[in-house]
Design a protein around this motif. Sequence first.
Motif, short mmCIF file in Angstrom:
data_model
loop_
_atom_site.label_atom_id
_atom_site.label_comp_id
_atom_site.label_asym_id
_atom_site.label_seq_id
_atom_site.Cartn_x
_atom_site.Cartn_y
_atom_site.Cartn_z
N ALA A 1 48.19 40.27 40.36
CA ALA A 1 47.63 39.07 39.70
C ALA A 1 47.19 39.40 38.28
O ALA A 1 46.58 40.44 38.02
N SER B 1 42.54 36.35 38.51
CA SER B 1 42.16 36.04 39.90
C SER B 1 40.69 35.65 39.95
O SER B 1 39.84 36.23 39.28
N VAL B 2 40.42 34.63 40.75
CA VAL B 2 39.06 34.14 40.97
C VAL B 2 38.71 34.37 42.43
O VAL B 2 39.50 34.05 43.32
N GLU B 3 37.53 34.96 42.68
CA GLU B 3 37.12 35.28 44.05
C GLU B 3 35.75 34.68 44.34
O GLU B 3 34.79 34.92 43.61
N SER C 1 38.64 30.52 45.64
CA SER C 1 39.42 31.73 45.33
C SER C 1 40.88 31.34 45.06
O SER C 1 41.45 30.52 45.79
N PHE C 2 41.45 31.91 44.00
CA PHE C 2 42.88 31.71 43.71
C PHE C 2 43.31 32.79 42.73
O PHE C 2 42.48 33.50 42.16
N ALA C 3 44.62 32.92 42.54
CA ALA C 3 45.16 33.93 41.62
C ALA C 3 46.50 33.46 41.08
O ALA C 3 47.19 32.64 41.72
N VAL C 4 46.87 33.97 39.91
CA VAL C 4 48.17 33.66 39.31
C VAL C 4 48.74 34.94 38.73
O VAL C 4 48.04 35.75 38.13
N GLU C 5 50.04 35.12 38.93
CA GLU C 5 50.74 36.30 38.45
C GLU C 5 51.45 36.00 37.13
O GLU C 5 51.70 34.84 36.81
N ALA D 1 35.66 36.53 38.29
CA ALA D 1 36.85 35.97 37.66
C ALA D 1 37.48 37.08 36.84
O ALA D 1 37.01 37.39 35.74
N ARG D 2 38.50 37.72 37.38
CA ARG D 2 39.09 38.91 36.75
C ARG D 2 40.34 38.56 35.96
O ARG D 2 41.26 37.93 36.48
N ASP E 1 36.06 41.64 34.51
CA ASP E 1 35.42 40.48 35.15
C ASP E 1 34.82 39.63 34.04
O ASP E 1 33.82 40.01 33.42
#
Length: 538
Positions: free
Chosen positions: A2, A5-7, A27-31, A67-68, A73
């Motif tokens: 990712a 990414s949000v956790e 939580s979600f992520a994008v590559e 939020a990385r 972060d």
Amino acid sequence: MALFSVEDLSVTFRRRGRVTAAVRGVSFAVEPGRTLAIVGESGSGKSVSLLAATGLLPETAEVRGSARFREADLLRLPRARLRAVRGRHIGFVFQDPLSNLHPLKTIGAQIGEAITAHERIGRAALRRRVIDLLAEVGIDDPERRIDDHPHRFSGGMRQRAMIAMAIALRPELIIADEPTTALDVTVQAAILRLLRRLQERYGTALILVSHDLAVVSEIADDVAVMRGGEIVEIAPIAEITTAPGHPYTRELLGAARRGAALADVAEPPAAAPREARPLLAATGLHMAYRRRGRKDPVTALTGVSLEVREGEIVGLVGESGSGKSTLGRIVAGLLRPTAGTVALRDEVYNAPGRGPLRLRRDLRTAIQVVFQDPYGSLNPRRTVAATLAEPYVVNTGLTAAEIRDRVEALVRRVELPPAVLHRFPAQLSGGQRQRVAIARAVALRPALVVADEPLSALDITTQAQIVALIRRLRAELGTSFLFISHDLGVVAELCERVVVLRRGRVVEAGPVRRVFHDPQHPYTRELLDSIPGRVARV
């Protein structure tokens, strides 16, 4: 791996001693090179989640989680480092470009600021780079348009300028928050194609916020569905559109299909009888404006004629700048035409002349308007009760008690709770504000309501509620509507007849079912082919 990414993100707001939870455990992520769409109705937490993750919320917000971006972060970065990441590595495209562009600065200066905030560059090189960016996002004649101010750009051009600003430093991630809302279908399709092309060219990751699954189906790889501050479902777009797991996702998908699959649209129930007599007749309307610095007038309408029958809903469609709103304002008596006439029940009430149009009281109350932006058309310093009482105070001799009873009945008619009467517009949702605007328009039982893009700023579920409300009001009050919209799906669902405008001229008109299923003009076919999700068959 990712890129962003949000956790377990949670957001609460503290206002006047009250604590409100806006987002819970998201939580979600994008590559890199992929597109994540976040969809949901207004108030679901879509925009708040991204603003929180990138450090753009006010101090009244308490943000928890992580939020990385790559290894950093963002929620724990010092302000200076966070500012360095935003703009250079993360670009933003916001919903309303006119509100996010400075009205007194040229487009070129504002795009240039996005570059000089992070780089040192000479003036000549900066100008060349901005011109290249404008050309890249599809602005014609960029050497001249670079020195224009935002008000000289159309809505689609302003959004292209915002995209140029977002990609100015070739960021690895672009966050686009409702980038196509309130744009007509052809411009909407062009903006989606532009985002896709830029993504393919630079391998950029994209997070697209939208309330419309049909829009995101054109471009998304993955979809996160939000409701009530939580993610209720997240999956690849193919899975979301073929086997949605959550009832709310199925509801959004059903709304998207209604807009895209016009072949399934039937004539709306309780249509106006074909023998109904004409209510409104606009004949041979021309409208030309003179602008500073231009010798020749700008023509907005040329030879436009249309008719609305008693109890009928007529749709008026066309892209931005086609003359729809100008025609609506002439019908409403807010503008005088350069040539032509408008008549209500065979009585001409608008014709060429000097000075503002002065209508008799009965004509003024017989034609009412609902504008696109209910927040802008409602007085922010007046309660809903005061706003709805005004038509009765100005136009009737009712007592205070009688007016109060009428206002309470009006609120019930538009399906609002009585508690809204004591609230101000800022305390209402977008859908509630639009219901108040509609209630004000029908208070005196007008013969005709001109509804100018009344749904464009609303999420798709709220749109469906307002469509049902308009249909019911027509049935109960017998009111006719001239319904101006860029959303052909809504027009197909609501209207009996449709008039298609292009560059100020009527290019096609007739029953909705005939026009939309057997269009005779190439421009009508172009509009239909541009409906989001129509090609993808959501």
